[in-house]
Design a protein around this motif. Structure first.
Motif, short mmCIF file in Angstrom:
data_model
loop_
_atom_site.label_atom_id
_atom_site.label_comp_id
_atom_site.label_asym_id
_atom_site.label_seq_id
_atom_site.Cartn_x
_atom_site.Cartn_y
_atom_site.Cartn_z
N ASN A 143 0.87 -1.18 0.00
CA ASN A 143 0.00 0.00 0.00
C ASN A 143 0.90 1.23 0.00
O ASN A 143 2.10 1.12 -0.25
CB ASN A 143 -0.97 -0.03 1.20
N SER A 144 0.34 2.38 0.28
CA SER A 144 1.13 3.61 0.21
C SER A 144 2.19 3.69 1.31
O SER A 144 3.11 4.50 1.23
CB SER A 144 0.20 4.83 0.30
N SER A 145 2.08 2.83 2.32
CA SER A 145 3.02 2.89 3.45
C SER A 145 4.03 1.74 3.48
O SER A 145 5.12 1.88 4.03
CB SER A 145 2.25 2.89 4.78
N LEU A 178 11.13 -5.48 4.81
CA LEU A 178 9.86 -4.77 4.74
C LEU A 178 10.12 -3.31 5.09
O LEU A 178 10.74 -3.00 6.11
CB LEU A 178 8.86 -5.37 5.74
N ASP A 179 9.70 -2.40 4.21
CA ASP A 179 9.90 -0.97 4.41
C ASP A 179 8.56 -0.30 4.75
O ASP A 179 7.52 -0.61 4.15
CB ASP A 179 10.46 -0.33 3.14
N TRP A 180 8.64 0.64 5.70
CA TRP A 180 7.46 1.43 6.08
C TRP A 180 7.80 2.90 5.98
O TRP A 180 8.90 3.34 6.34
CB TRP A 180 7.06 1.09 7.52
N ARG A 181 6.87 3.67 5.44
CA ARG A 181 7.03 5.12 5.33
C ARG A 181 5.80 5.80 5.91
O ARG A 181 4.66 5.41 5.60
CB ARG A 181 7.18 5.54 3.86
N SER A 182 6.02 6.82 6.72
CA SER A 182 4.90 7.60 7.23
C SER A 182 4.70 8.81 6.33
O SER A 182 5.52 9.12 5.48
CB SER A 182 5.17 8.05 8.67
N GLY A 183 3.62 9.52 6.54
CA GLY A 183 3.37 10.69 5.72
C GLY A 183 4.13 11.92 6.14
O GLY A 183 4.11 12.94 5.44
N ASP A 184 4.84 11.87 7.28
CA ASP A 184 5.53 13.06 7.77
C ASP A 184 7.05 12.86 7.84
O ASP A 184 7.73 13.47 8.66
CB ASP A 184 4.99 13.46 9.14
N GLY A 185 7.59 12.00 6.98
CA GLY A 185 9.05 11.91 6.84
C GLY A 185 9.72 10.75 7.56
O GLY A 185 10.89 10.48 7.33
#
Length: 214
Positions: A143-145, A178-185
């Protein structure tokens, strides 16, 4: 053509000790469909020994190992062929490569002495070696994250003179994270690296796994 590209080139090396060596290569890329790309090619390579490897007076200590230079070491020459494919549809990407290398005078090292925990090696050549391998992997944008990546390599190696496996080349290796990204950096990663069994100085080294997070 619009979907087929040929890249060809040649590299020329001139070495003060070993003379000149041309290294041609040719590579084809075929965009079979918008999702599928197939690639294949041939290449010749020349690799001269480093100054440390060819200097007879060089003795270098790295941890519990000592490496000695060898004035008789020869440059490495290889011929390689490979074919690969990349397929992408939506969030999923698959990749795979099959390759074969024939190497003359493979630059390596051999065990010459063991004193307590310290091992001494001499830089040397393997007269002829064959290396066949398969690399495969995938990337899934969950997904986007979250993104999930995994890559597997299988190797079959052979010293053409002795018929034995080449040292320090694991028969299999697997990496996944597994990579995770938040919306604030912010971002985070967790995964593992599995290294299969191999031989070192003729001794079998068992497989091992390393976990990591950041």
């Amino acid at each position: 053509t619009n979907r087929l590209t040929l890249t060809a080139g040649v590299r020329a090396d001139r070495h003060e000790i070993f003379g000149s060596e041309p290294s041609p290569r040719a590579y084809l890329v075929w965009e079979a469909t918008p999702e599928l790309v197939i690639k294949g090619g041939y290449g010749h390579a020349f690799k001269a020994p480093t100054l440390k490897q060819i200097s007879p007076n060089y003795i270098g200590a790295e941890g519990p190992h000592t490496f000695q230079g060898n004035a008789n070491i020869q440059p490495e020459k290889s011929n390689s062929v490979e074919i690969s494919m990349d397929w992408t549809r939506g969030p999923l990407s698959l990749r795979g490569t099959l390759f074969h290398n024939e190497v003359k005078d493979l630059i390596t090292y051999r065990l010459i002495k063991v004193v307590g925990p310290r091992r001494s090696y001499l830089y040397d050549n393997v007269n002829k070696a064959g290396i066949t391998g398969l690399e495969s992997g995938f990337t899934w944008a969950i997904n986007s994250s979250f993104d999930w990546n995994a890559d597997l390599t299988l190797l079959k190696t052979r010293d053409r003179s002795s018929g034995k496996r080449l040292d320090d080349r694991p028969n299999a290796s697997l990496s996944s994270h597994l990579d995770w990204r938040s919306g604030d950096g912010w971002s985070a990663r967790g995964g593992f690296d599995l290294t299969g069994s191999q031989t070192s100085a003729g001794n079998r080294v068992p497989s091992f796994m390393m976990w990591n997070t950041s």
